[in-house]
Design a protein around this motif. Structure first.
Motif, short mmCIF file in Angstrom:
data_model
loop_
_atom_site.label_atom_id
_atom_site.label_comp_id
_atom_site.label_asym_id
_atom_site.label_seq_id
_atom_site.Cartn_x
_atom_site.Cartn_y
_atom_site.Cartn_z
N ALA A 3 4.49 57.39 39.36
CA ALA A 3 3.94 57.10 38.30
C ALA A 3 3.44 58.50 37.58
O ALA A 3 3.63 58.44 36.19
N PRO A 7 5.78 59.49 33.43
CA PRO A 7 4.59 58.57 32.67
C PRO A 7 5.28 57.43 31.80
O PRO A 7 4.58 56.53 31.46
N CYS A 10 4.88 53.95 33.40
CA CYS A 10 3.28 53.67 33.85
C CYS A 10 3.14 52.17 33.91
O CYS A 10 2.74 51.60 34.93
N TYR A 13 5.03 50.60 36.76
CA TYR A 13 4.32 50.77 38.12
C TYR A 13 3.03 49.76 38.13
O TYR A 13 2.97 49.37 39.19
N CYS A 46 -5.50 57.07 43.10
CA CYS A 46 -5.97 57.36 41.55
C CYS A 46 -7.07 58.52 41.57
O CYS A 46 -6.93 59.46 41.01
N ALA A 77 -0.68 60.90 32.53
CA ALA A 77 -0.25 60.03 33.19
C ALA A 77 -1.20 59.20 34.36
O ALA A 77 -1.07 57.90 34.34
N ASN A 78 -2.15 59.89 34.95
CA ASN A 78 -2.67 58.98 35.81
C ASN A 78 -3.93 58.26 34.99
O ASN A 78 -4.04 56.84 35.35
N ARG A 80 -3.23 56.79 32.20
CA ARG A 80 -2.59 55.73 31.41
C ARG A 80 -2.39 54.88 32.67
O ARG A 80 -2.29 53.46 32.25
N LEU A 81 -2.04 55.20 33.91
CA LEU A 81 -1.76 54.17 35.08
C LEU A 81 -3.02 53.43 35.34
O LEU A 81 -3.07 52.10 35.11
N HIS A 84 -3.54 50.68 32.62
CA HIS A 84 -2.65 49.79 32.34
C HIS A 84 -3.02 48.80 33.53
O HIS A 84 -2.96 47.67 33.68
#
Length: 88
Positions: A3, A7, A10, A13, A46, A77-78, A80-81, A84
């Protein structure tokens, strides 16, 4: 890991992690103590990734090297994950 490298996926994932959380809710711990949940394992990963990249980006403060830009991208990106995952 995947992920952070991709990105734009995301959200996909996060859906995958959410479905795996319901399928694999708990695992026995290695030392025989309290069982480990899939969700807590993902959140620990994470958090470790965020702390590692945050420490590296602080060293890059004011520099425009390619590696610094990539690390900032991984951190975003982290985040964002995690966002989500929170929405699910």
């Amino acid at each position: 890991e995947k992920a952070m490298a991709e990105p734009h996926y995301c959200e996909t994932y996060a859906d995958l992690i959410f479905n795996l959380c319901s399928a694999f809710s708990e695992f026995p711990s290695e030392d025989g103590g309290k069982s480990i949940t899939f969700k807590s394992s993902i959140l620990d990963l994470c958090q470790d990734e965020y702390e590692h990249v945050f420490a590296c980006t602080r060293k890059c403060q004011g520099q425009l090297e390619l590696s610094c830009v990539q690390k900032k991208g991984r951190m975003l990106a982290n985040i964002r994950l995690i966002g989500h995952l929170f929405l699910r």
